[in-house]
Design a protein around this motif. Structure first.
Motif, mmCIF file in Angstrom:
data_model
loop_
_atom_site.group_PDB
_atom_site.id
_atom_site.type_symbol
_atom_site.label_atom_id
_atom_site.label_comp_id
_atom_site.label_asym_id
_atom_site.label_seq_id
_atom_site.Cartn_x
_atom_site.Cartn_y
_atom_site.Cartn_z
ATOM 1 N N MET A 23 15.201 16.383 38.004
ATOM 2 C CA MET A 23 15.915 17.648 37.968
ATOM 3 C C MET A 23 16.708 17.637 37.025
ATOM 4 N N THR A 24 16.657 18.832 35.891
ATOM 5 C CA THR A 24 17.353 18.974 34.800
ATOM 6 C C THR A 24 18.749 19.866 35.126
ATOM 7 N N MET A 25 19.623 19.762 34.415
ATOM 8 C CA MET A 25 20.909 20.545 34.920
ATOM 9 C C MET A 25 21.468 21.118 33.570
ATOM 10 N N GLN A 26 22.308 22.318 33.671
ATOM 11 C CA GLN A 26 22.844 23.291 33.081
ATOM 12 C C GLN A 26 24.019 22.789 32.702
ATOM 13 N N ASP A 27 24.455 22.919 31.158
ATOM 14 C CA ASP A 27 25.626 22.618 30.802
ATOM 15 C C ASP A 27 26.928 23.452 30.976
ATOM 16 N N ILE A 28 28.069 23.255 30.185
ATOM 17 C CA ILE A 28 29.216 24.030 30.516
ATOM 18 C C ILE A 28 28.954 25.379 30.166
ATOM 19 N N PHE A 29 27.926 25.844 29.405
ATOM 20 C CA PHE A 29 27.690 27.270 28.791
ATOM 21 C C PHE A 29 26.528 27.603 29.375
ATOM 22 N N ALA A 30 26.166 27.195 30.751
ATOM 23 C CA ALA A 30 24.873 27.643 31.549
ATOM 24 C C ALA A 30 23.478 27.366 30.678
ATOM 25 N N GLN A 31 23.480 26.534 29.746
ATOM 26 C CA GLN A 31 22.297 26.347 28.985
ATOM 27 C C GLN A 31 21.660 25.067 29.698
ATOM 28 N N PRO A 32 20.248 25.155 29.607
ATOM 29 C CA PRO A 32 19.379 24.138 30.262
ATOM 30 C C PRO A 32 19.352 22.939 29.421
ATOM 31 N N LEU A 87 19.098 16.681 30.575
ATOM 32 C CA LEU A 87 19.950 15.583 31.291
ATOM 33 C C LEU A 87 19.691 15.765 32.767
ATOM 34 N N THR A 88 19.492 14.636 33.395
ATOM 35 C CA THR A 88 19.654 14.246 34.771
ATOM 36 C C THR A 88 20.715 13.390 35.183
ATOM 37 N N ASP A 89 21.628 12.620 34.523
ATOM 38 C CA ASP A 89 22.721 11.962 35.016
ATOM 39 C C ASP A 89 23.852 12.695 34.732
ATOM 40 N N PRO A 90 24.651 12.727 35.722
ATOM 41 C CA PRO A 90 25.881 13.616 35.883
ATOM 42 C C PRO A 90 26.939 13.043 34.812
ATOM 43 N N ALA A 91 26.957 11.714 34.604
ATOM 44 C CA ALA A 91 28.086 11.268 33.604
ATOM 45 C C ALA A 91 27.758 11.643 32.237
ATOM 46 N N ALA A 92 26.137 11.756 31.763
ATOM 47 C CA ALA A 92 25.637 12.022 30.520
ATOM 48 C C ALA A 92 26.199 13.455 30.376
ATOM 49 N N LEU A 93 25.784 14.280 31.474
ATOM 50 C CA LEU A 93 26.318 15.536 31.202
ATOM 51 C C LEU A 93 27.798 16.063 30.851
ATOM 52 N N ASP A 94 28.723 15.319 31.449
ATOM 53 C CA ASP A 94 30.081 15.508 31.345
ATOM 54 C C ASP A 94 30.253 14.993 30.115
ATOM 55 N N SER A 95 29.695 14.054 29.752
ATOM 56 C CA SER A 95 30.211 13.612 28.173
ATOM 57 C C SER A 95 29.734 14.719 27.274
ATOM 58 N N ALA A 154 17.779 34.428 22.334
ATOM 59 C CA ALA A 154 17.283 34.219 23.651
ATOM 60 C C ALA A 154 18.446 34.193 24.492
ATOM 61 N N ASP A 155 19.725 33.685 23.996
ATOM 62 C CA ASP A 155 20.822 33.745 24.717
ATOM 63 C C ASP A 155 21.836 33.602 24.136
ATOM 64 N N PRO A 156 22.520 34.804 23.611
ATOM 65 C CA PRO A 156 23.896 35.037 22.860
ATOM 66 C C PRO A 156 24.887 33.981 23.343
ATOM 67 N N THR A 157 24.945 33.707 24.485
ATOM 68 C CA THR A 157 26.366 32.872 25.001
ATOM 69 C C THR A 157 26.069 31.513 24.829
ATOM 70 N N ASP A 158 24.848 30.840 23.823
ATOM 71 C CA ASP A 158 24.922 29.691 23.541
ATOM 72 C C ASP A 158 25.836 29.326 22.485
ATOM 73 N N ALA A 159 27.051 28.769 22.875
ATOM 74 C CA ALA A 159 28.031 28.408 22.047
ATOM 75 C C ALA A 159 27.810 27.515 20.988
ATOM 76 N N LEU A 160 26.811 26.412 21.392
ATOM 77 C CA LEU A 160 26.582 25.423 20.571
ATOM 78 C C LEU A 160 25.984 25.779 19.150
#
Length: 457
Positions: A1-10, A13-21, A121-127
């Motif tokens: 299962m994939t996860m969303q980042d801090i900007f709600a982007q898909p 990543l599946t590892d919470p530690a990797a997502l946090d970094s 596709a998504d203007p809120t993609d801050a990256l």
């Protein structure tokens, strides 16, 4: 299962530690934090097949503008592609990978189409927003920078994690397109949301520079040092802005102290650090200040970059150092390489080498040889396209000053006065210390010509 980042982007990543970094990496990148590569490294260690992370790593390397680092960026590109094959990625992530490929091909303008597709596709993609902003900065595309932000800004809710940094980018774009009052207002508001946003803080400093308010700029920066103390080498650039303000007030001893204590505290050969130093020393010398042996270390570093050719903005500042220390052999070598690059003239980078690069470099060389008529002709030819070299108005102003000074010294008083008037008009019609001093020199030149019976220009 994939996860969303801090900007709600898909993400893949599946590892919470990797997502946090990864989240920490993105926030650090927005803030120009020195911790950015540390967080990215942690994310890739935890998720070695994270294609987006490798693509962004490659982007970070190409934005450094160093020939020897392109191989590392190519490795990151290859790893991103192989990671995408091993772990299928979404269209969003593929755009970042493709953007890196265009950058590596010497066509950053083509990379923009991929960032724009992500933002459509998504203007809120801050990256994507920040990488688009950074690319346009390198290209000198201030109008595109502003237009992009104005398209995406309505989608950023007050609680969006990147809203303060977006406002900092918008403040800079507003300043570079001449909307100074609004730039200052937006920049100050953004700092209230993101107090570590050195980019937004420096955007307001730009406003003070462009409105001839050096005293106000010093007041703005003083006491806010924590906003840039955490930064990567960008912190040297903020100190550079402060030094420019002191220079405009005639406080030359303060400028030299800031140069030694802050701006060149670390003797790096990063082109951005070299540009800070060389442009400041050039301004000091134009104002008659003896800078001592400070050119020597810059010329030593720049002599090793004559074959670089990643960005004309960088090359021209290397040339300033070589001219400042009379490195004739290195100057000849760089001019030869610029001619070779200009003849190819296929990529965005090579086109900038041809124009304004060749004329600007020839003008700098001539200025160093005290051939002021030749310097003025070449620098005047380059200035019509100097924005294509990238950077900001404040950064490119050193070339404007050299153009004006060469014109005055060559006796082209009318022409120098016309450029000086255009420079003042760009600065909201306000005359800074440099403009006042040059207007006085032009008046003196005309008076001397009149006394000698020479028709005034």
């Amino acid at each position: 299962m994939t996860m969303q980042d801090i900007f709600a982007q898909p993400t893949t990543l599946t590892d919470p530690a990797a997502l946090d970094s990864w989240n920490k990496c993105q926030m650090a990148f927005l803030a120009h934090s020195a911790a950015t590569p540390e967080h990215l490294g942690a994310a890739l260690t935890a998720a070695p097949d994270f294609a987006l992370g490798h693509a962004v790593k490659g982007m970070f390397y190409v934005l450094l503008g160093r020939r020897e680092l392109l191989a590392t960026a190519q490795e990151a590109f290859a790893t991103a592609k192989s990671s995408a094959a091993a772990t299928p990625i979404c269209a969003r992530e593929q755009h970042f990978v493709d953007a890196l490929g265009h950058w590596l091909d010497g066509n950053p303008r083509s990379a923009l189409s991929h960032f724009e597709a992500v933002l459509a596709a998504d203007p809120t993609d801050a990256l994507a927003m920040k990488l688009d902003h950074a690319t346009r900065f390198v290209l000198g595309d201030s109008a595109g920078m502003r237009a992009m932000i104005e398209r995406v800004m309505p989608a950023y809710a007050p609680d969006h994690a990147a809203r303060g940094y977006l406002m900092g980018c918008y403040a800079f774009a507003l300043e570079e397109t001449g909307d100074y009052a609004r730039a200052q207002s937006v920049g100050r508001e953004g700092m209230l949301i993101a107090p570590d946003d050195a980019w937004g803080l420096h955007a307001v400093a730009h406003v003070h520079d462009m409105t001839a308010d050096a005293a106000g700029g010093i007041k703005w920066l003083t006491g806010r040092e924590n906003a840039w103390a955490h930064c990567n080498n960008f912190r040297y650039h903020v100190w550079w802005h402060k030094a420019l303000m002191h220079l405009d007030l005639g406080q030359q001893d303060v400028v030299l102290d800031l140069y030694d204590r802050e701006i060149r505290a670390d003797k790096t050969d990063d082109y951005r650090d070299i540009s800070n130093a060389t442009s400041l020393l050039s301004r000091l010398e134009l104002d008659g200040v003896d800078v001592g042996h400070r050119w020597e270390e810059l010329a030593d570093l720049s002599a090793n970059r004559t074959e670089d050719g990643c960005l004309i903005f960088a090359d021209l500042h290397y040339m300033l150092a070589l001219v400042g220390d009379n490195r004739d052999a290195a100057i000849t070598q760089m001019m030869g390489r610029l001619h070779r690059d200009a003849q190819t003239n296929k990529t965005n980078v090579q086109k900038a080498m041809k124009h304004p690069g060749l004329s600007a470099a020839a003008g700098l060389e001539a200025f160093g040889e005290a051939e002021f008529d030749k310097a003025f002709i070449n620098l005047s030819n380059a200035r019509t396209a100097m924005q294509n070299a990238g950077g900001s108005h404040a950064q490119r102003d050193v070339f404007e000053r050299l153009t004006i000074d060469s014109g005055i010294r060559a006796g082209f008083l009318d022409e120098a006065e016309a450029i000086l008037a255009q420079r003042t008009a760009l600065r909201a019609g306000r005359e800074d210390g440099y403009a006042a001093a040059r207007r006085h020199l032009i008046d003196q030149g005309r008076a001397a010509a009149c006394a000698a019976g020479i028709p005034a220009q």
